[in-house]
Write a protein that holds these residues in place. Structure first.
Motif, mmCIF file in Angstrom:
data_model
loop_
_atom_site.group_PDB
_atom_site.id
_atom_site.type_symbol
_atom_site.label_atom_id
_atom_site.label_comp_id
_atom_site.label_asym_id
_atom_site.label_seq_id
_atom_site.Cartn_x
_atom_site.Cartn_y
_atom_site.Cartn_z
ATOM 1 N N GLY B 1 -50.707 49.462 41.889
ATOM 2 C CA GLY B 1 -50.515 48.377 41.658
ATOM 3 C C GLY B 1 -48.927 47.889 42.278
ATOM 4 O O GLY B 1 -48.559 48.718 42.437
ATOM 5 N N GLU B 2 -48.360 46.078 42.231
ATOM 6 C CA GLU B 2 -47.292 46.272 41.974
ATOM 7 C C GLU B 2 -46.434 47.256 41.155
ATOM 8 O O GLU B 2 -46.126 47.001 39.921
ATOM 9 N N VAL B 4 -44.203 46.255 38.889
ATOM 10 C CA VAL B 4 -43.271 44.815 38.174
ATOM 11 C C VAL B 4 -42.188 45.650 36.967
ATOM 12 O O VAL B 4 -40.929 44.477 37.529
ATOM 13 N N LEU B 6 -40.326 48.191 38.352
ATOM 14 C CA LEU B 6 -38.682 48.327 39.169
ATOM 15 C C LEU B 6 -37.414 47.588 38.717
ATOM 16 O O LEU B 6 -37.575 46.434 39.115
ATOM 17 N N GLN B 38 -46.651 39.115 33.007
ATOM 18 C CA GLN B 38 -47.717 39.592 34.070
ATOM 19 C C GLN B 38 -48.142 41.057 34.163
ATOM 20 O O GLN B 38 -46.643 41.855 34.166
ATOM 21 N N GLY B 41 -50.464 45.280 38.112
ATOM 22 C CA GLY B 41 -52.143 44.986 39.374
ATOM 23 C C GLY B 41 -52.436 43.011 38.291
ATOM 24 O O GLY B 41 -53.465 42.967 39.111
ATOM 25 N N LYS B 42 -52.283 42.942 37.669
ATOM 26 C CA LYS B 42 -52.852 41.041 37.927
ATOM 27 C C LYS B 42 -51.610 40.255 38.031
ATOM 28 O O LYS B 42 -50.541 40.742 38.227
ATOM 29 N N GLY B 43 -52.394 39.032 38.161
ATOM 30 C CA GLY B 43 -51.267 37.806 38.326
ATOM 31 C C GLY B 43 -50.468 37.360 37.202
ATOM 32 O O GLY B 43 -51.038 37.895 35.939
#
Lengths: 114, 112
Positions: B1-2, B4, B6, B38, B41-43
């Motif tokens: 996933g992203e 988020v 970092l 957020q 892995g989710k919006g």
């Protein structure tokens, strides 16, 4: 009720290639928005569709990006040719009416351009 | 996933403590503000919103405070739980284009 769905969840491509991202909004939602988050920075607006019409595309970075929503249902966002700085997460959101309130976001597509 | 988290400001709190996440906005004409959560892995998921004619709004375990004088927004989470661990974004809107302007995000870590 299904939420906003995006395909693919991840995409890894080389610089210069083309990638197409897809968004299926919640059924019945006329309004569809694209946002993106690049380099771990803030989430930025790209554009807004009302049915098949582009209502606001002021956030589209350049002409390498093309968004479509033929038929007013799902939308695609094509990047051609992709550049390194396009890497990031592309989010789609939808709402039943044009609103700034309580948008429903998809899980995003993580795009990596190598 | 992203990834988020970092390079994001990080707030680490003990489970059960209260959390306060801050956000400075730039446009004095903004009249509507939202907090999003957020998870990996989710919006972004809507948490709470506030209009500029208010300075405080409460939800379930969350409170948003708005200080228009200094253009500052905060999100308070009471009795923080492990499930609150996520990246939190503030967003503002100032016009009829329905375009949201997001802040850069704060990562919340909840220690058990």
């Amino acid at each position: 009720e299904a939420g906003v769905t995006q395909f693919p969840s991840h995409s890894v491509i080389e610089k210069g290639q083309t990638v197409t991202l897809r968004c299926d909004p919640i059924s019945g939602h006329d309004n569809l928005y694209w946002y993106r988050r690049v380099m771990g920075k803030e989430i930025k607006f790209l554009l807004h569709f009302v049915k098949e019409s582009k209502q606001d595309e002021s956030g589209m970075p350049n002409n390498r990006f093309l968004a479509e929503r033929t038929g007013g249902t799902y939308s695609t966002l094509k990047v051609q040719p992709a550049e390194l700085e396009d890497s990031g997460v592309y989010f789609c959101a939808s709402s039943q009416r044009a609103t700034r309130e309580k948008l429903f976001f998809g899980s995003g597509t993580q795009l990596s351009v190598l | 996933g992203e990834n988020v988290g970092l390079h994001l400001p990080t707030l680490s709190v003990q489970e059960g403590d209260n959390s306060i996440i801050n956000c400075a906005y730039s446009n004095s004409a903004s009249d509507y503000f939202i907090w999003y959560k957020q998870e990996s892995g989710k919006g972004p998921q809507f948490i709470i919103d506030i209009r500029s004619n208010m300075d405080k709004r409460q939800g379930q375990r969350v409170t948003v405070l708005l200080n228009k004088t200094v253009k500052h927004l905060s999100l308070q989470i009471a009795a923080t739980q492990p499930g609150d661990s996520a990246v939190y974004f503030c967003a503002e809107n100032a016009d009829s284009s329905y375009k949201l302007i997001f802040g850069s995000g704060t990562r919340l870590l909840v220690r058990p």
